[in-house]
Design a protein around this motif. Structure first.
Motif, short mmCIF file in Angstrom:
data_model
loop_
_atom_site.label_atom_id
_atom_site.label_comp_id
_atom_site.label_asym_id
_atom_site.label_seq_id
_atom_site.Cartn_x
_atom_site.Cartn_y
_atom_site.Cartn_z
N GLY A 190 -20.98 1.01 -6.18
CA GLY A 190 -22.35 1.29 -5.76
C GLY A 190 -23.20 0.03 -5.86
O GLY A 190 -23.10 -0.71 -6.84
N PHE A 191 -24.01 -0.19 -4.86
CA PHE A 191 -24.87 -1.38 -4.84
C PHE A 191 -26.33 -0.91 -4.91
O PHE A 191 -26.75 -0.08 -4.09
CB PHE A 191 -24.66 -2.18 -3.56
CG PHE A 191 -23.26 -2.75 -3.45
CD1 PHE A 191 -22.98 -4.04 -3.88
CD2 PHE A 191 -22.23 -1.99 -2.91
CE1 PHE A 191 -21.70 -4.57 -3.79
CE2 PHE A 191 -20.94 -2.51 -2.81
CZ PHE A 191 -20.68 -3.80 -3.25
N ASP A 230 -25.32 5.89 -11.45
CA ASP A 230 -24.68 6.20 -12.74
C ASP A 230 -24.24 7.67 -12.78
O ASP A 230 -23.23 8.01 -13.39
CB ASP A 230 -25.65 5.90 -13.90
CG ASP A 230 -25.51 4.46 -14.40
OD1 ASP A 230 -24.36 3.99 -14.56
OD2 ASP A 230 -26.54 3.81 -14.64
N ARG A 231 -25.00 8.54 -12.14
CA ARG A 231 -24.69 9.98 -12.15
C ARG A 231 -23.58 10.34 -11.16
O ARG A 231 -22.96 11.39 -11.30
CB ARG A 231 -25.95 10.78 -11.72
CG ARG A 231 -26.92 11.09 -12.82
CD ARG A 231 -27.88 12.21 -12.39
NE ARG A 231 -28.48 11.98 -11.08
CZ ARG A 231 -29.64 11.34 -10.88
NH1 ARG A 231 -30.31 10.87 -11.91
NH2 ARG A 231 -30.12 11.18 -9.67
N ASP A 232 -23.35 9.52 -10.15
CA ASP A 232 -22.45 9.87 -9.05
C ASP A 232 -20.99 9.70 -9.48
O ASP A 232 -20.56 8.58 -9.75
CB ASP A 232 -22.78 8.96 -7.85
CG ASP A 232 -22.02 9.38 -6.60
OD1 ASP A 232 -20.97 10.06 -6.72
OD2 ASP A 232 -22.48 9.03 -5.50
N VAL A 238 -18.77 6.98 -7.95
CA VAL A 238 -19.05 5.55 -8.21
C VAL A 238 -18.39 5.14 -9.52
O VAL A 238 -18.68 5.69 -10.57
CB VAL A 238 -20.58 5.32 -8.27
CG1 VAL A 238 -20.90 3.89 -8.71
CG2 VAL A 238 -21.22 5.63 -6.92
N ARG A 239 -17.48 4.15 -9.44
CA ARG A 239 -16.81 3.70 -10.67
C ARG A 239 -17.51 2.50 -11.27
O ARG A 239 -17.45 2.25 -12.47
CB ARG A 239 -15.33 3.36 -10.39
CG ARG A 239 -15.12 2.21 -9.44
CD ARG A 239 -13.64 1.86 -9.24
NE ARG A 239 -13.45 1.03 -8.07
CZ ARG A 239 -13.61 -0.29 -8.05
NH1 ARG A 239 -13.95 -0.93 -9.15
NH2 ARG A 239 -13.42 -0.96 -6.93
N SER A 283 -27.78 0.67 -17.99
CA SER A 283 -27.03 1.36 -16.93
C SER A 283 -25.54 1.22 -17.23
O SER A 283 -24.97 0.14 -17.07
CB SER A 283 -27.37 0.73 -15.57
OG SER A 283 -26.38 1.05 -14.63
N PRO A 284 -24.87 2.31 -17.67
CA PRO A 284 -23.50 2.17 -18.17
C PRO A 284 -22.51 1.64 -17.13
O PRO A 284 -21.58 0.92 -17.48
CB PRO A 284 -23.12 3.60 -18.59
CG PRO A 284 -24.28 4.47 -18.31
CD PRO A 284 -25.42 3.66 -17.81
N LYS A 285 -22.72 1.98 -15.86
CA LYS A 285 -21.74 1.55 -14.85
C LYS A 285 -22.02 0.17 -14.27
O LYS A 285 -21.23 -0.34 -13.47
CB LYS A 285 -21.69 2.57 -13.71
CG LYS A 285 -21.04 3.90 -14.08
CD LYS A 285 -20.91 4.76 -12.84
CE LYS A 285 -20.53 6.18 -13.17
NZ LYS A 285 -20.74 7.09 -12.00
N THR A 286 -23.15 -0.42 -14.61
CA THR A 286 -23.44 -1.76 -14.08
C THR A 286 -22.57 -2.79 -14.79
O THR A 286 -22.73 -3.04 -15.98
CB THR A 286 -24.94 -2.10 -14.24
OG1 THR A 286 -25.70 -1.19 -13.45
CG2 THR A 286 -25.24 -3.52 -13.77
N THR A 287 -21.63 -3.37 -14.03
CA THR A 287 -20.73 -4.36 -14.62
C THR A 287 -20.86 -5.72 -13.94
O THR A 287 -20.27 -6.70 -14.38
CB THR A 287 -19.26 -3.90 -14.50
OG1 THR A 287 -18.97 -3.59 -13.14
CG2 THR A 287 -18.99 -2.68 -15.38
#
Ligand SMILES: [Fe+2]
Ligand SMILES: [Fe+2]
Length: 290
Positions: A115-116, A183-185, A188-189, A237-241
């Motif tokens: 996700g962007f 993050d909810r979706d 989206v990994r 944001s947990p999924k932001t890597t």
């Protein structure tokens, strides 16, 4: 997924059209899956469109977030002659669509589980100079945007109808909404966060004697480089890597560790100016894997 990153084309600067064409061709040879242009394509609608178009063959998917120069509506009016918000939400969205780019401030983009989310950012005086006598200066000294013969043009050339801190508030709210949605979706990994402004204060380069501006002026301008609140938002944001940005014309990559979560890789890969490229030629355009 392989992502080409570039920012700060400033195509109207001397030598930058040629440098941008050469970089676009080098990046295209590496066949990335996507391209991110993290702002400062130009400073007028025609030069912004030109910058976007130079990179339009680099990857099948292209994304754009404006920089501060792209929002200088008092230098050259955007279509409809509105303020910087109008340019941000309408004029630049139309330009991006015309050049075949996803315009991230209009909405998130998802591909292959990535996700962007993107917004320009702005500055709110949370970045402070390293020099002790400048660090504690009152906000009005920075709002004056003039210091020892040098000036910072965003106050004169943008028209927001609100204070710069309020602009930052709005940008943060919008980015927060996008990150929360991704993050909810469950599809989206991983999230790639795109800003123009710098999210982490320690990623603003320290002055060095090869810089063309004096140390005190460089330090004064630190304030305009970004906001610590941007970095705080990304860390939450947990999924932001991966977090990419522009604005500083010194390229770099970093890792931000966080407790109980995956680290965030941070990168910027600006074209910059001819003098800046001569000083540090490496990292002008980058391929990142996620
Ligand atoms: Fe720039
Ligand atoms: Fe910028």
């Amino acid at each position: 997924m392989r992502i080409a990153l570039v920012s700060d084309l400033h195509v109207e600067y001397s030598g930058n059209r040629e440098a941008s064409h050469a970089l676009a061709s080098r990046l295209a040879d590496q066949r990335p899956d996507a391209l991110i242009l993290a702002g400062d394509a130009g400073s007028t609608p025609p030069t912004i469109l030109e910058g976007l178009e130079i990179f339009s063959e680099v990857a099948p998917v292209r994304m754009y977030v404006p920089g501060n120069h792209d929002l200088w509506v008092r230098l050259a009016p955007h279509r409809g002659g509105g303020d910087s918000w109008d340019a941000y939400d309408r004029g630049l969205a139309e330009l991006a669509a015309a050049a075949g780019y996803h315009y991230l401030p209009s909405g998130v983009f998802i591909q292959n589980g990535v996700g962007f989310a993107g917004e320009t950012g702005w500055f709110d005086f949370t970045f402070r100079p390293a020099l002790p006598d400048l660090r504690e200066l009152p906000v009005c000294v920075f709002e004056a945007a003039e210091f020892e013969g040098w000036s910072w043009p965003d106050f004169a050339l943008c028209e927001w109808g609100m204070s710069v801190t309020e602009v930052t508030d709005v940008m943060l709210r919008r980015l927060s909404t996008k990150l929360a949605r991704l993050d909810r979706d469950p599809a989206v990994r991983s999230i790639v966060a795109v800003t123009h402004h710098v999210p982490f204060r320690h990623h603003v380069n320290a002055w060095s004697p090869v810089c063309e501006i004096p140390e005190r002026v460089w330090e004064y301008c630190t304030v305009f480089m970004g906001s610590t609140r941007l970095g705080d938002l990304l860390v939450q944001s947990p999924k932001t890597t991966l977090a990419v940005h522009g604005h500083s014309h010194v390229p770099g990559t970093w890792v931000v560790e966080r407790e109980g979560g995956a680290p965030i890789r941070v990168a910027r890969a600006p074209v910059g100016t001819e003098a800046e490229r001569a000083r540090s030629p490496e990292g002008r355009g980058l391929i990142l894997e996620i």
